[in-house]
Design a protein around this motif. Structure first.
Motif, PDB file in Angstrom:
ATOM      1  N   GLY A 207       0.737  -1.149   0.063  1.00 25.74           N
ATOM      2  CA  GLY A 207       0.196   0.131  -0.104  1.00 25.74           C
ATOM      3  C   GLY A 207       0.823   1.489   0.061  1.00 25.74           C
ATOM      4  N   ILE A 208       0.584   2.085  -0.986  1.00 25.91           N
ATOM      5  CA  ILE A 208       1.328   3.432  -0.942  1.00 25.91           C
ATOM      6  C   ILE A 208       0.344   4.329  -0.100  1.00 25.91           C
ATOM      7  CG2 ILE A 208       2.026   5.286  -2.361  1.00 25.91           C
ATOM      8  CD1 ILE A 208       3.744   2.802  -2.767  1.00 25.91           C
ATOM      9  N   VAL A 209       0.779   5.079   0.896  1.00 22.01           N
ATOM     10  CA  VAL A 209       0.020   5.812   1.911  1.00 22.01           C
ATOM     11  C   VAL A 209       0.123   7.309   1.236  1.00 22.01           C
ATOM     12  CG1 VAL A 209      -0.488   6.619   4.012  1.00 22.01           C
ATOM     13  CG2 VAL A 209       0.618   4.440   3.653  1.00 22.01           C
ATOM     14  N   THR A 210      -1.033   7.872   0.898  1.00 17.22           N
ATOM     15  CA  THR A 210      -1.121   9.017  -0.033  1.00 17.22           C
ATOM     16  C   THR A 210      -1.226  10.290   1.113  1.00 17.22           C
ATOM     17  OG1 THR A 210      -3.355   8.546  -0.091  1.00 17.22           O
ATOM     18  CG2 THR A 210      -2.220   8.212  -1.921  1.00 17.22           C
ATOM     19  N   HIS A 211      -2.165  10.088   2.194  1.00 14.99           N
ATOM     20  CA  HIS A 211      -1.922  11.302   3.304  1.00 14.99           C
ATOM     21  C   HIS A 211      -2.733  10.455   4.376  1.00 14.99           C
ATOM     22  CE1 HIS A 211      -6.045  10.694   1.172  1.00 14.99           C
ATOM     23  NE2 HIS A 211      -6.723  11.202   2.399  1.00 14.99           N
ATOM     24  N   GLY A 212      -2.729  11.299   5.511  1.00  9.30           N
ATOM     25  CA  GLY A 212      -3.439  10.918   6.747  1.00  9.30           C
ATOM     26  C   GLY A 212      -4.746  11.321   7.014  1.00  9.30           C
ATOM     27  N   TYR A 213      -5.743  10.603   7.381  1.00  4.01           N
ATOM     28  CA  TYR A 213      -7.036  11.357   7.934  1.00  4.01           C
ATOM     29  C   TYR A 213      -6.650  12.450   8.912  1.00  4.01           C
ATOM     30  CZ  TYR A 213     -10.779   8.078   6.471  1.00  4.01           C
ATOM     31  OH  TYR A 213     -11.670   7.269   5.713  1.00  4.01           O
ATOM     32  N   LYS A 214      -7.312  13.478   8.942  1.00  3.65           N
ATOM     33  CA  LYS A 214      -7.102  14.529   9.837  1.00  3.65           C
ATOM     34  C   LYS A 214      -7.627  14.051  11.007  1.00  3.65           C
ATOM     35  CE  LYS A 214      -5.428  18.905  10.703  1.00  3.65           C
ATOM     36  NZ  LYS A 214      -4.175  19.113  10.194  1.00  3.65           N
ATOM     37  N   SER A 215      -6.902  14.330  12.357  1.00  3.76           N
ATOM     38  CA  SER A 215      -7.516  13.615  13.537  1.00  3.76           C
ATOM     39  C   SER A 215      -7.257  14.905  14.449  1.00  3.76           C
ATOM     40  CB  SER A 215      -6.508  12.729  14.161  1.00  3.76           C
ATOM     41  OG  SER A 215      -6.255  11.516  13.001  1.00  3.76           O
ATOM     42  N   HIS A 216      -8.060  15.074  15.367  1.00  3.54           N
ATOM     43  CA  HIS A 216      -8.093  16.339  16.344  1.00  3.54           C
ATOM     44  C   HIS A 216      -8.309  15.175  17.689  1.00  3.54           C
ATOM     45  CE1 HIS A 216      -8.561  19.756  13.936  1.00  3.54           C
ATOM     46  NE2 HIS A 216      -9.099  18.982  13.007  1.00  3.54           N
ATOM     47  N   GLY A 217      -7.389  15.528  18.702  1.00  7.75           N
ATOM     48  CA  GLY A 217      -7.767  14.780  19.902  1.00  7.75           C
ATOM     49  C   GLY A 217      -8.053  16.014  21.072  1.00  7.75           C
ATOM     50  N   LEU A 218      -8.937  15.580  21.897  1.00  4.50           N
ATOM     51  CA  LEU A 218      -9.044  16.301  23.381  1.00  4.50           C
ATOM     52  C   LEU A 218      -8.890  15.567  24.529  1.00  4.50           C
ATOM     53  CD1 LEU A 218     -11.440  17.200  20.945  1.00  4.50           C
ATOM     54  CD2 LEU A 218     -11.591  19.241  22.613  1.00  4.50           C
ATOM     55  N   ARG A 219      -8.309  16.270  25.704  1.00  4.26           N
ATOM     56  CA  ARG A 219      -8.209  15.777  27.063  1.00  4.26           C
ATOM     57  C   ARG A 219      -9.238  16.844  27.694  1.00  4.26           C
ATOM     58  NH1 ARG A 219      -4.679  15.546  31.533  1.00  4.26           N
ATOM     59  NH2 ARG A 219      -3.181  16.736  30.822  1.00  4.26           N
ATOM     60  N   VAL A 220     -10.164  16.109  28.458  1.00 10.04           N
ATOM     61  CA  VAL A 220     -11.244  17.027  29.233  1.00 10.04           C
ATOM     62  C   VAL A 220     -11.067  16.569  30.464  1.00 10.04           C
ATOM     63  CG1 VAL A 220     -13.458  18.156  29.198  1.00 10.04           C
ATOM     64  CG2 VAL A 220     -12.563  17.188  26.969  1.00 10.04           C
ATOM     65  N   GLU A 221     -10.931  17.747  31.213  1.00  2.00           N
ATOM     66  CA  GLU A 221     -11.118  17.572  32.855  1.00  2.00           C
ATOM     67  C   GLU A 221     -12.447  17.867  33.499  1.00  2.00           C
ATOM     68  OE1 GLU A 221      -7.647  17.721  35.782  1.00  2.00           O
ATOM     69  OE2 GLU A 221      -8.435  19.996  35.798  1.00  2.00           O
ATOM     70  N   ILE A 222     -13.192  17.003  34.113  1.00  2.00           N
ATOM     71  CA  ILE A 222     -14.501  17.512  34.633  1.00  2.00           C
ATOM     72  C   ILE A 222     -14.320  17.499  36.333  1.00  2.00           C
ATOM     73  CG2 ILE A 222     -16.836  16.456  34.920  1.00  2.00           C
ATOM     74  CD1 ILE A 222     -14.778  15.130  32.113  1.00  2.00           C
ATOM     75  N   THR A 223     -14.990  18.564  36.808  1.00  2.00           N
ATOM     76  CA  THR A 223     -14.852  18.538  38.337  1.00  2.00           C
ATOM     77  C   THR A 223     -16.207  18.711  38.850  1.00  2.00           C
ATOM     78  OG1 THR A 223     -14.404  20.943  38.011  1.00  2.00           O
ATOM     79  CG2 THR A 223     -12.408  19.567  38.903  1.00  2.00           C
ATOM     80  N   GLY A 224     -16.444  18.082  39.704  1.00  2.00           N
ATOM     81  CA  GLY A 224     -17.815  18.104  40.694  1.00  2.00           C
ATOM     82  C   GLY A 224     -17.603  18.207  42.051  1.00  2.00           C
ATOM     83  N   GLU A 225     -18.485  17.202  42.852  1.00  2.00           N
ATOM     84  CA  GLU A 225     -18.222  17.232  44.058  1.00  2.00           C
ATOM     85  C   GLU A 225     -18.678  15.974  44.708  1.00  2.00           C
ATOM     86  OE1 GLU A 225     -19.573  20.557  47.817  1.00  2.00           O
ATOM     87  OE2 GLU A 225     -20.898  20.124  45.960  1.00  2.00           O
ATOM     88  N   THR A 226     -17.923  15.548  45.839  1.00  2.00           N
ATOM     89  CA  THR A 226     -18.304  14.123  46.157  1.00  2.00           C
ATOM     90  C   THR A 226     -19.531  14.326  47.251  1.00  2.00           C
ATOM     91  OG1 THR A 226     -16.885  14.263  48.146  1.00  2.00           O
ATOM     92  CG2 THR A 226     -15.890  13.224  46.334  1.00  2.00           C
ATOM     93  N   ALA A 227     -20.167  13.188  47.356  1.00  2.00           N
ATOM     94  CA  ALA A 227     -21.545  13.325  48.156  1.00  2.00           C
ATOM     95  C   ALA A 227     -22.024  11.898  48.398  1.00  2.00           C
ATOM     96  CB  ALA A 227     -22.504  14.073  47.483  1.00  2.00           C
ATOM     97  N   HIS A 228     -22.957  11.594  49.303  1.00  2.00           N
ATOM     98  CA  HIS A 228     -23.373  10.169  49.639  1.00  2.00           C
ATOM     99  C   HIS A 228     -24.263   9.937  48.578  1.00  2.00           C
ATOM    100  CE1 HIS A 228     -24.816   6.849  51.879  1.00  2.00           C
ATOM    101  NE2 HIS A 228     -24.139   6.904  52.838  1.00  2.00           N
ATOM    102  N   ALA A 229     -24.162   8.714  48.141  1.00  2.00           N
ATOM    103  CA  ALA A 229     -25.001   8.098  47.224  1.00  2.00           C
ATOM    104  C   ALA A 229     -26.480   7.877  47.535  1.00  2.00           C
ATOM    105  CB  ALA A 229     -24.601   6.798  46.446  1.00  2.00           C
ATOM    106  N   GLY A 230     -26.724   7.815  48.878  1.00  2.00           N
ATOM    107  CA  GLY A 230     -28.156   7.840  49.194  1.00  2.00           C
ATOM    108  C   GLY A 230     -28.867   8.954  49.588  1.00  2.00           C
ATOM    109  N   PRO A 231     -28.444   9.663  50.871  1.00  2.00           N
ATOM    110  CA  PRO A 231     -29.457  11.017  50.841  1.00  2.00           C
ATOM    111  C   PRO A 231     -29.140  12.082  50.225  1.00  2.00           C
ATOM    112  CG  PRO A 231     -27.569  10.570  52.551  1.00  2.00           C
ATOM    113  CD  PRO A 231     -27.516   9.485  51.758  1.00  2.00           C
ATOM    114  N   TRP A 232     -28.097  12.225  49.459  1.00  2.00           N
ATOM    115  CA  TRP A 232     -27.951  13.564  48.679  1.00  2.00           C
ATOM    116  C   TRP A 232     -29.118  13.596  47.792  1.00  2.00           C
ATOM    117  CZ3 TRP A 232     -25.629  17.587  50.788  1.00  2.00           C
ATOM    118  CH2 TRP A 232     -25.113  18.589  50.069  1.00  2.00           C
ATOM    119  N   PRO A 233     -29.617  14.914  47.539  1.00  2.00           N
ATOM    120  CA  PRO A 233     -30.614  15.079  46.566  1.00  2.00           C
ATOM    121  C   PRO A 233     -30.274  15.025  45.213  1.00  2.00           C
ATOM    122  CG  PRO A 233     -30.877  16.828  48.202  1.00  2.00           C
ATOM    123  CD  PRO A 233     -29.668  16.021  48.526  1.00  2.00           C
ATOM    124  N   MET A 234     -31.163  14.451  44.287  1.00  2.00           N
ATOM    125  CA  MET A 234     -30.726  14.444  42.833  1.00  2.00           C
ATOM    126  C   MET A 234     -30.430  15.931  42.512  1.00  2.00           C
ATOM    127  SD  MET A 234     -30.301  11.357  41.834  1.00  2.00           S
ATOM    128  CE  MET A 234     -30.347  11.761  40.031  1.00  2.00           C
TER     129      MET A 234
END
Ligand SMILES: [Zn+2]
Length: 416
Positions: A207-234
């Motif tokens: 195979g003769i490689v003519t070009h590359g697919y254009k690729s974009h990559g992202l790393r995303v950071e997400i911040t929330g808050e810890t809480a109890h899975a039971g009592p904490w309201p939705m």
């Protein structure tokens, strides 16, 4: 013997591939040779000893890439580089990257047997951490060689177990002293399995490689808050894991929107902390990428991912920010060098197929600093990053002979 009649030794070449397949065995048939692990060290040691036996001068640079140099008649001329990578994915195959490095070794052995000293030096290279499976992102060392990443930044890449790339290089004895890049390179050739089904389906070996697919990559950071899975309201919940999951689904949806035109979007990695039962996670990270043969569509897909962030963040009541972006691919290969592959294939009577590359390769970064070209060789059904990756000696050898002839033509050409 005239150099145009030189051919590699298929059995010798395949013996090296089979020896490599013994180092870092994963699931049956596959390899699990993640960058800078013990199996990677063992493979590097094996490769270095093969190179020294072939009379090559081995140097290791500060990010652990191994260069094995065969002197040229005029050794002051910039070298022709041939290589790929010896590391694999966690559930990887025996050929991805590996056949490219070992093809370089076989070429040198063939030249040694023939007593042919090329005008320019030839260097075989094994790039560190091409896969990025242990230390994201991929192609870190070739990126540093091309001055896209700093050496310090590469050393600071971290694995899930907390180990850094720099410390792991030190531990396995491959934190070299050679400067990373910063020197002229005449050309870079990379042979790689196609990682797609087309050559296999067409019954064509080169195979003769003519070009590359254009690729974009992202790393995303997400911040929330810890809480109890039971009592904490939705309505008060700020679960980073849920925000990350919503983003992953949005990325996948974007892939489906572009699927008809060959677009791909991948939510590749989601990690959350503390990621335990009974508690909401307050931190998460997503790595995703989009790819398209058409650069404008690829850019539109990347923009769609960026636009998906606020919706996913609002729905989960978390914060999201892009901490890293990268891109590669496009019309990057050198016309003359690609032409030399075509000429070599024609002279050898090999049928060829023109193909774009959909995967990232070290060649993408090398193309930023020197003329670069790639050869693809078949893999069965296009299966890769999978222990069922498979090919045969006879379907790889024609590509290696084409590589030999193209490297010879390049290394022996007149001029500066
Ligand atoms: Zn690869």
């Amino acid at each position: 013997m005239s150099s145009s009649r030189l051919r590699i030794d298929p059995d010798r070449f395949w013996m090296t591939v089979e020896r490599s397949a013994e180092i870092g065995a994963g699931r049956e048939g596959g390899l699990s040779r993640m960058a800078l692990t013990e199996p990677d060290r063992e493979m590097r040691d094996q490769f270095v000893s093969w190179c020294r036996e072939a009379g090559l001068e081995v140097t290791v640079d500060q990010v652990g890439s191994i260069f094995a140099r065969r002197r040229g008649q005029d050794d002051s001329l910039p070298p022709v580089l041939v290589g790929s990578h010896l590391d694999t994915q966690f559930n990887g195959g025996r050929f991805d990257g590996i056949v490219g490095v070992l093809a370089g070794l076989e070429i040198v052995r063939t030249l040694n047997d023939a007593g042919h000293v090329t005008r320019r030096p030839i260097e075989i290279v094994n790039w560190t951490n091409e896969e990025g499976g242990r230390f994201p992102p991929p192609m870190t060392a070739s990126g540093a060689f091309a001055d896209v990443y700093s050496v310090d930044w590469v050393h600071a890449r971290q694995a899930d177990d907390g180990a850094t790339l720099g410390a792991e290089l030190e531990r396995i004895g491959y934190r070299g002293v050679a400067e990373v890049g910063g020197r002229p390179v005449d050309a870079y050739f990379e042979l790689h399995i196609e990682q797609g089904p087309e050559l296999d389906a067409a019954g064509i070996d080169v195979g003769i490689v003519t070009h590359g697919y254009k690729s974009h990559g992202l790393r995303v950071e997400i911040t929330g808050e810890t809480a109890h899975a039971g009592p904490w309201p939705m309505e008060k919940r700020r679960n980073a894991l849920v925000g990350a999951a919503r983003l992953c689904v949005a990325v996948d949806d974007i892939g489906w929107r572009y699927a008809a035109t060959g677009g791909k979007a991948t939510a590749a990695r989601l990690v959350a902390w503390p990621n335990k039962a009974g508690i909401l996670s307050d931190w998460a990270e997503v790595i995703c990428d989009v790819r398209h043969d058409d650069p404008e569509s690829a850019a539109a897909m990347a923009e769609a991912v960026r636009k998906a962030l606020p919706d996913a963040a609002t729905a989960a009541q978390v914060e999201m920010r892009i901490v890293e972006e990268w891109e590669w691919g496009g019309a990057i290969f050198d016309e003359a060098l690609v032409g030399s592959l075509r000429n070599a294939a024609a002279a050898l009577g090999q049928r060829t197929l023109d193909l774009p590359s959909q995967a990232g390769h070290d060649a993408y970064f090398l193309a930023r600093i020197c003329p670069t070209a790639m050869i693809f060789t078949p893999c069965r059904d296009g299966i890769t990053h999978n222990n069922n990756e498979f090919t045969t000696r006879d379907r790889q050898v024609p590509g290696v002979d084409v590589l030999l002839q193209a490297v010879l033509a390049r290394a022996d050409r007149a001029g500066p």
